[in-house]
Design a protein around this motif. Structure first.
Motif, short mmCIF file in Angstrom:
data_model
loop_
_atom_site.label_atom_id
_atom_site.label_comp_id
_atom_site.label_asym_id
_atom_site.label_seq_id
_atom_site.Cartn_x
_atom_site.Cartn_y
_atom_site.Cartn_z
N GLU A 105 0.83 -1.20 0.00
CA GLU A 105 0.00 0.00 0.00
C GLU A 105 0.87 1.26 0.00
O GLU A 105 0.44 2.31 -0.49
N ALA A 108 1.66 1.84 -3.65
CA ALA A 108 0.44 2.31 -4.33
C ALA A 108 0.16 3.76 -3.98
O ALA A 108 -0.23 4.56 -4.85
N ALA A 131 0.36 2.79 -10.52
CA ALA A 131 -0.52 2.71 -9.36
C ALA A 131 -1.56 1.62 -9.55
O ALA A 131 -1.84 0.82 -8.64
N VAL A 134 -0.40 -2.04 -8.89
CA VAL A 134 -0.28 -2.40 -7.47
C VAL A 134 -1.66 -2.47 -6.82
O VAL A 134 -1.94 -3.39 -6.05
N LEU A 135 -2.52 -1.51 -7.13
CA LEU A 135 -3.86 -1.48 -6.54
C LEU A 135 -4.66 -2.73 -6.89
O LEU A 135 -5.37 -3.29 -6.04
N LEU A 148 -8.89 1.67 -1.49
CA LEU A 148 -8.12 1.20 -2.64
C LEU A 148 -8.98 1.19 -3.91
O LEU A 148 -8.51 1.54 -4.99
#
Length: 261
Positions: A105, A108, A131, A134-135, A148
């Protein structure tokens, strides 16, 4: 206020840079341990913050625990993001990923804020992709995390399928009809696409949920100005300026709008 004036004023703040990087086709309706940093910054970094940066560098270098090291690096990246050094912050996202070897996180967060505060649409899209990657991995493990999911939605609106992002924001509101970030995001998309009546509804909803939401009041005032409700907008802007707990960037923008009336 003309569209160009609106863009000029809103675009001056990192709070809403993202707004003017979104494609106009999006409408809100039912249809390593050593990091080489860049020296160029969009804002001058105060000495106090420079001292914090140096202290965080020291802590990173001496810390052996990977998770603590990553937290220090994240804090350092956030300092850079606050002052417009997006590339420097992004380098720390890369090294955090190397250290933790799992979807993070922290990574992200850095990439998403870099996306919001990028200086141009191409750079913004690059960080949005990073981003998003990863999210998506984080949401596979925690699909109920609406923070998220909101962020993923906003990276999707600059993808090849922008309506997927809008649909995701609506899904969030279906789960939580008072979700502030989803309402705010949909309101910003409505402003960006020129749907000021719809935007007004979104921001009125936020203000009804929290009368101290000065960011929502600012965007409500902007929406009102665009539909010739200048007197109501003036009252909102004056209210923001009279409130001591409004953050400086919001007060600055409120003052700029008030002066333009």
């Amino acid at each position: 206020m003309t569209r160009s004036q609106l863009i000029l004023l809103l675009g001056a703040s990192a709070l809403v840079v993202i707004l003017f990087q979104l494609p106009r086709s999006v409408v809100e309706n039912e249809q390593l341990q050593e990091v080489t940093e860049t020296e160029s910054h969009s804002m001058e970094i105060p000495q106090e913050v420079e001292n914090q940066i140096n202290e965080l560098r020291r802590l990173i270098n001496q810390e052996e625990n990977v998770d603590k090291k990553a937290n220090f690096a994240h804090s350092l990246a956030r300092r850079f993001l606050d002052y417009g050094a997006v590339d420097s912050a992004a380098r720390y996202a890369e090294v955090i990923q190397l250290w933790v070897q799992r979807p993070s996180e922290l990574v992200a967060d850095i990439y998403f804020i870099a996306y919001e505060r990028s200086s141009g649409p191409e750079e913004a899209k690059d960080y949005a992709v990073k981003a998003r990657e990863v999210l998506q991995k984080l949401l596979e493990k925690d699909p109920t995390n609406l923070v998220l999911k909101n962020r993923l939605a906003m990276t999707l609106v600059v993808s090849e399928n922008p309506m997927a992002g809008v649909s995701m924001l609506r899904e969030i509101l279906a789960q939580d009809e008072t979700n502030r970030q989803a309402i705010l995001n949909l309101g910003l998309l409505a402003i960006q696409s020129g749907q000021f009546e719809r935007a007004k509804e979104r921001f009125e909803n936020l203000v009804s949920l929290n009368s101290a939401d000065h960011e929502a009041k600012l965007y409500l005032a902007v929406s009102m100005m665009e539909i010739d409700q200048q007197s109501q907008a003036r009252l909102l802007l004056e209210e923001i300026l009279a409130t001591q707990d409004s953050i400086p960037a919001i007060k600055m923008m409120a003052n700029d709008y008030l002066n333009s009336l």
